[in-house]
Design a protein around this motif. Structure first.
Motif, mmCIF file in Angstrom:
data_model
loop_
_atom_site.group_PDB
_atom_site.id
_atom_site.type_symbol
_atom_site.label_atom_id
_atom_site.label_comp_id
_atom_site.label_asym_id
_atom_site.label_seq_id
_atom_site.Cartn_x
_atom_site.Cartn_y
_atom_site.Cartn_z
ATOM 1 N N THR A 203 -19.717 1.268 33.310
ATOM 2 C CA THR A 203 -20.193 2.686 32.972
ATOM 3 C C THR A 203 -21.729 2.596 33.075
ATOM 4 O O THR A 203 -22.258 3.610 33.294
ATOM 5 N N VAL B 129 -23.764 16.061 23.564
ATOM 6 C CA VAL B 129 -23.716 15.205 24.919
ATOM 7 C C VAL B 129 -24.963 14.408 24.828
ATOM 8 O O VAL B 129 -26.012 15.106 24.735
ATOM 9 N N ILE B 130 -24.881 13.120 25.039
ATOM 10 C CA ILE B 130 -26.150 11.891 24.767
ATOM 11 C C ILE B 130 -26.965 12.407 25.801
ATOM 12 O O ILE B 130 -28.146 12.527 25.634
ATOM 13 N N SER B 131 -26.402 12.274 27.221
ATOM 14 C CA SER B 131 -27.175 12.343 28.334
ATOM 15 C C SER B 131 -26.435 13.059 29.358
ATOM 16 O O SER B 131 -25.148 12.992 29.331
ATOM 17 N N PRO B 132 -26.996 13.576 30.361
ATOM 18 C CA PRO B 132 -26.085 14.019 31.656
ATOM 19 C C PRO B 132 -25.181 12.801 32.197
ATOM 20 O O PRO B 132 -24.207 13.086 32.392
ATOM 21 N N GLU B 133 -26.122 11.630 32.128
ATOM 22 C CA GLU B 133 -25.184 10.583 32.503
ATOM 23 C C GLU B 133 -24.089 10.098 31.939
ATOM 24 O O GLU B 133 -22.951 9.709 32.197
ATOM 25 N N TYR C 114 -22.230 12.114 30.088
ATOM 26 C CA TYR C 114 -21.313 12.982 30.362
ATOM 27 C C TYR C 114 -20.179 12.497 31.703
ATOM 28 O O TYR C 114 -19.018 12.550 31.507
ATOM 29 N N THR C 115 -20.951 12.199 32.696
ATOM 30 C CA THR C 115 -20.301 11.930 33.994
ATOM 31 C C THR C 115 -19.527 10.432 33.739
ATOM 32 O O THR C 115 -18.745 10.035 34.623
ATOM 33 N N GLN C 116 -20.006 9.587 32.659
ATOM 34 C CA GLN C 116 -19.444 8.244 32.799
ATOM 35 C C GLN C 116 -18.298 8.218 31.573
ATOM 36 O O GLN C 116 -17.567 7.064 30.955
#
Lengths: 141, 361, 652
Positions: A28, A101-105, A107-109
């Protein structure tokens, strides 16, 4: 075994807490972010306590998954640590710390989408027409 | 001189397999040898395929949300390589051949060599870097249509020209012609999208010649004035050759409308962030990892997906063109698996694992 | 700015405004487009456009609640309605004033829209079924609501234009929708008549989901009983505004103004191949739907249509765009009733309280600012309201949701929001008693009503699950989730309305919309009926029902002792309706206000009834009709032989 760094302990216990392999978790690309988020959001003494308990579970189990799971249920899901533990699992599964949400990334992981044989909405798109069939399953060895 | 900007596809790269080398070196191959023609078309498919893994590695290694220009550029080039691969298969099918896309020797072993005598360089599976773009430039340059000195040296353009002539001659000398392949084997345009160019189904000689033109990129050249105000405002860029696209990345600068094909690009700077990449180990192999280890397993799963994609392409080019649609999902899955590897440390030296593109059963 | 510098002043760059802007500028008319949202959102430059859109995408990733407006800036100067602001309205908590709307109730209006470049098409789902012929004559057929002043057949050529403009993927054959049941026989609409023989959509249908197929396979030949009538469960693939494989049979090339015939013409060319329109930053991105499963709130590749794709086709020579310009008031001449200008407030930057007040002038004025905003501006200006219908008849689809677990994996959370709908109850004589509805199968699990799959995780964690067991449990539960919608039509109700109140203004001093909203027996009865149908369908599927309605929900009604919840569909309709008489409607069939010869209204506000179709396609068709009427009017008034000086494109 007890010479583990806290980050290593974090990764190892995360394997048992999430049900994903070490390489799955590393894949991830989020280990550093999540470890830092975990540490930064806790009082230092809580961090120390948590990893002490984690190391104890890992060290006293003789690599028996069953024993580690018992330790997790008893200690990490015990009333003192349960909220840290569920936050930790939630972080891997959704990329959130609490409601944020910690970061946009992150979320995607989120691994929850993998668990659901889907993908995070708006990311890792599976391509035209993929939804008309069952999700792809590639056999493992 | 070729025009710098073309509406359609471009001067092409070629990375050449040993099999292909042979056919090139066999200077007297008989243009009337029908079996040889089929062999050459099979080689063409393999050629078109062989740049795809290196380009994909570079593409996937770029971190999400960075290097927008490079991502867009490399992506479109890869899509066009796939287009050409399928069109070569269309020609082969049209003359009654059977493309083979999933055999063990279909995939080159990386690092692999280019056949150019004077310019030996190895092509790696590796991350996006100035070095890898330099290699890509050399690959694309090797497609140069200009005649070269030396007895052994032939350009890719000449190879396709030979195929072209062979098609014309054999078709003419065969009663009833050679375009007797089953039309339902053709992969048609509706299955292709996402970049420039056009997927041409081949039912007759004229179609085959058009497809070769498309592959060779001898599309209509236009003059250098690509930027009129409206186009710039509405974001319509003209397509131009792969070499020049890579050259823009290399020099971190766009071509300006007045640049000649020999010039370095002199237009607007492009933001290239060479460090925004996953530091993928060069030419990873399954054999790098202990059998049964987690990384071995992950790499195996990647290769398994890759094989599924090749099998899918094979089926698509052998009577089930609609399978190409299902291949799309495999393509995307391949990407996500490659990315997982690229985010996983290879050893404790700061290098990351990566996709190995190997044949597995 | 000088008087009559522009031929047409348009307020709003959503789909209605963009269709007008494109059509009018391509016909050589000078247009000034006022857009309330931020400048960055309208960037035509590929790189800036991409960067702005990536910003939206990252905002969406980062949003805790991924609601329809979550990716987009919600600026204080031109606030958007946000569904997160919806609260239960009680005698103690009334009106609710969270966010942009002031809600007097008794029920909160539950739908949002987006005030910004491209409008709500940025977050629309993209489903585009046409309305049914009987939807246009509800009063005549069923004795409820009103008839439209135009028939389905009259709108048909404009539907074709809308389908061309948006770029619809679909299968016309699948639109064979039941019209009514007579005895034990179902009478279907004949697509050869409703669509025309050989009519096809620009692109082939978006593949129906694996989940759809599971549902269809589990209910072959299913009949349900409702009030002693037996209905066939009929599935239709849903036409939608997202890119798919071009249909080689589609030969309609585009729409232009035919000056001599004085009408818009949709051209046909026999050797034409339709090309899907890709993203606004790269034509090769988004040529096919890539299955991002996030159409609402944002399609990352813009395979889904948005209005900026249309706006980009405008002729820049004839177009001026002013962004960050919020229309506040309309001026008119008290003698002639002609509109003389639109006042707008141009704010300096997002959330700034610094603004300049200016007046835009043209020959003709068009409000395309959304149903609620249009009504609000008209009320604030005291115009176009001799019928007293401005702001009234606010409608939406009541979306009653039912959810449960399939006995097998259907693999939701993949593909576009919905690819198949149950069309059984879209029309029928039951409409004399209660609403019709369309029932999309939702491809995204229980996300809407329960915030799954996050809640599935937290529920499992609270039971002490972790590790492989947790992973297996989530796999088992999430992959079997099924959600059905029952999108029930609302009937025009004069008491469901938008009003204004000087007590409630935004920071630029513009009115905030005040909403009154209620449900009626006609709709409550429909929810009761829909739940009965849902129960029978779930039984056939073998679904374990987890539907949970509670009076705690913001939109809850009790009917015959049972509680029903509904959600907003985002279909805001009816606030300045079209009609055949000045007394009962705001605009005429040309979409022109009865009261002002040079004022047109466009958008869903013009729709007299809502039917069971997602309204965007129909309102786009009406927008083409409006464009045609405006061109006719302009050319009638035009001084023959006069030429326009070309206006430079400006987006300041």
């Amino acid at each position: 075994m007890s010479k583990k760094t806290p980050k290593e302990s974090f990764l190892t216990i995360s394997v048992y807490l999430t049900g994903y392999s070490q390489v799955d978790l590393l894949g991830t690309g989020m280990l550093d972010t999540y470890y830092n988020t975990f540490v930064e959001n806790l009082e230092i003494e809580n961090v120390t306590t948590y990893f002490k308990e984690v190391d104890q579970i890992l060290d006293n189990s003789g690599n028996s998954e069953e024993k580690i799971n018992e330790g997790i249920t008893k200690v990490l899901f015990g009333s003192a640590l349960v909220s840290l533990t569920t936050n930790l699992i939630t972080m891997w599964y959704t990329g959130n710390w609490g409601q944020d949400v910690i970061s946009p990334e992150s979320y995607t992981q989120g691994l929850i989408w993998n668990a659901a044989q889907a993908h995070p909405p708006g990311a890792k798109q599976p391509g035209y027409g993929s939804w008309a069939d069952e999700p792809i399953e590639i056999p493992t060895i | 001189m070729e025009a710098l900007f073309q509406k359609s596809n471009s001067k092409r790269h070629r990375l050449i397999s040993n099999k292909f080398l042979q056919s090139l070196n066999d200077r007297n191959f008989d243009l009337l040898d029908f079996d040889k023609l089929k062999e050459n078309l099979q080689s063409a498919i393999e050629l078109e395929h062989s740049t795809i893994p290196p380009y994909l590695c570079a593409l996937y290694s770029i971190k999400e949300g960075t290097n927008e220009f490079a991502v867009k550029t490399i992506r479109s080039i890869v899509v066009e390589e796939m287009l050409h691969m399928v069109m070569a298969a269309n020609i082969l099918n049209a003359i009654g051949g059977s493309p083979a896309i999933n055999t063990p020797d279909f995939i080159p072993e990386y690092p692999t060599k280019l056949p150019m005598i004077d310019e030996t360089f190895m092509v790696d599976l590796g991350k996006f870097s100035k070095e890898s773009i330099d290699i890509f430039l050399q690959i694309e340059k090797s497609a140069d249509h200009k005649p070269h000195g030396g007895d052994d040296y032939h350009s890719i353009g000449e190879f396709y020209t030979a195929i072209r002539e062979s098609l014309i001659l054999i078709d003419k000398n065969t009663p009833g012609g050679i375009f007797t392949g089953k039309p339902e084997l053709q992969v048609t345009s509706e299955q292709y999208y996402g970049s420039g160019g056009k997927l041409i189904p081949v039912y007759c000689l004229e179609d085959a010649l058009e497809a070769i033109e498309e592959i060779m990129g001898q599309g209509e050249g236009i003059d250098n004035s690509i930027y009129d105000g409206d186009q710039e405002m509405f974001g319509e860029d003209k397509e131009y050759a792969h070499y020049f696209k890579f050259n823009e990345i290399y020099h971190e600068r766009k071509y300006s409308p007045t640049d000649k094909s020999d010039d370095e690009p002199s237009g607007h700077p492009i933001n290239i962030e060479w460090n925004e990449v996953y530091n993928m180990q060069k030419n990873p192999k399954m054999s790098d990892y202990p059998v049964g280890s987690e990384l071995y397993q992950k790499t195996y799963e990647f290769n398994k997906t890759y094989m599924a994609l090749l099998n899918n392409l094979h089926d698509a080019c052998n009577g089930q063109p609609d399978m190409l649609l299902k291949g799309v999902a495999l393509m995307y899955d391949l990407k996500y698996k490659a990315l997982e590897l690229m985010k996983t440390p290879y050893e404790d030296d700061g290098l990351m694992a990566g996709p190995s593109f190997e044949y597995v059963n | 700015m000088n008087d009559h510098e522009y031929d047409v002043v348009i307020v709003g760059s959503g789909i209605a405004g963009s269709v007008l802007t494109k059509t009018l500028t391509q016909a050589g008319k000078k247009v000034l487009l006022l857009e309330a949202g931020l400048q960055a959102g309208i960037a035509f430059d590929a790189e800036k456009n991409f960067q702005n859109y990536q910003y939206y995408l990252n905002t969406f990733y980062k949003a805790g609640a991924k609601v329809p407006n979550s990716p987009y800036p919600n600026i204080e100067d031109a606030q958007s309605i946000n569904v997160l602001d919806i609260e239960k309205i009680t005698p103690e908590n009334k009106p609710t004033t969270n966010g942009y709307l002031v809600q007097e109730g008794p029920l909160p209006f539950a739908s949002d829209c987006l005030r910004g470049p491209g409008g709500t098409t940025l977050h629309w789902l993209g489903s585009t079924p046409r309305m049914l012929p009987n939807d246009f004559r509800m009063k005549t057929e069923y004795g409820v609501g009103v008839d439209w002043p135009i028939t389905y057949d009259e709108l048909k050529p404009y539907y074709e234009m809308a389908e061309n403009e948006i770029g619809i993927s679909g299968d016309v054959e699948d639109q064979k929708v039941p019209e009514k049941v007579v005895g034990d026989k179902t009478i279907y609409y004949n697509v050869d008549r409703t669509y025309g023989k050989d009519y096809v959509f620009p692109m082939k249908k978006i593949p129906q989901s694996y989940l759809d197929k599971v549902c269809m396979n589990r209910s072959k030949g299913l009949k349900v009983e409702l009030n002693k009538v037996v209905y066939d469960i009929v599935y239709s693939s849903t036409p939608q505004g997202r890119n798919s494989i071009p249909d080689p049979r589609y030969k309609l090339t585009g729409i232009t103004w035919d000056q001599r015939a004085k009408k818009l013409v949709l051209h046909r060319k026999d050797d034409y191949e339709y090309q899907p329109v890709g993203s606004n930053w790269d034509p090769y991105t988004g040529q096919r739907c890539e299955g991002n499963a996030s159409c609402v709130p944002i399609c990352p590749v813009q395979a889904k249509y948005n209005a900026l794709k249309t706006l980009r086709k405008s002729d820049p020579e004839y177009l001026a765009i002013i962004t960050q310009a919020v229309a506040s008031r309309i001026f008119y001449d008290k003698g002639s009733n002609d509109i003389t200008g639109i006042e707008y407030k141009k704010y300096k930057y997002a959330d700034s309280t610094v603004f300049e007040t200016k007046v835009a002038k043209g020959k003709i004025y068009v409000l395309a600012a959304s149903a609620i905003e249009n009504a609000k501006i008209l009320l604030a200006s005291g115009i176009a309201n001799s019928s007293d219908q401005v702001g009234r008849n606010l409608m939406d689809h009541f979306v009653m949701l039912t959810w449960g677990l399939l006995p097998e994996k259907g693999f939701p959370y993949r593909g576009p929001g919905s690819t198949t709908n149950i069309s059984t109850f879209r029309d029928g004589t039951f409409r004399k008693e209660h609403s019709a509805w369309i029932s999309p199968i939702d491809n995204w699990g229980w996300a809407w009503p329960t915030f799954a799959p996050g809640t599935d995780l937290s529920n499992a964690l609270s039971e002490g699950m972790f590790g492989k067991k947790l992973r297996a449990h989530l796999n088992d539960v999430i992959t079997r989730q099924l959600l059905l919608h029952f999108e029930c039509e609302q009937i025009p109700d004069p008491n469901n309305r938008v009003t204004i109140d000087p007590k409630y203004k935004d920071q630029l001093g513009n009115y905030r919309p005040v909403i009154q909203y209620q449900s009626t027996e006609y709709m409550n009865k429909a929810m009761e009926a829909a739940k009965k149908v849902s129960d029978q369908i779930f039984k056939a599927y073998g679904v374990e029902d987890f539907t949970d309605y509670t009076m705690k929900n913001a939109d809850a009604v009790k009917y015959n002792g049972k509680v029903y919840n509904f959600w907003g569909a985002g279909h805001i309709v009816g606030t300045h309706r079209m009609g055949s008489s000045k007394e009962h409607s705001v605009v005429n069939p040309d979409q022109r206000t009865w009261d002002h010869d040079n004022l047109y209204l466009v958008g869903c506000g013009n729709m007299p009834t809502i039917g069971t179709s997602n309204p965007t396609l129909t309102m786009t068709a009406l927008s083409f009709k409006a464009a045609e009427s405006i061109l006719k009017q302009l050319e009638k008034n035009e001084d023959h032989g006069s030429t326009f000086s070309k206006k430079q494109f400006e987006t300041t």
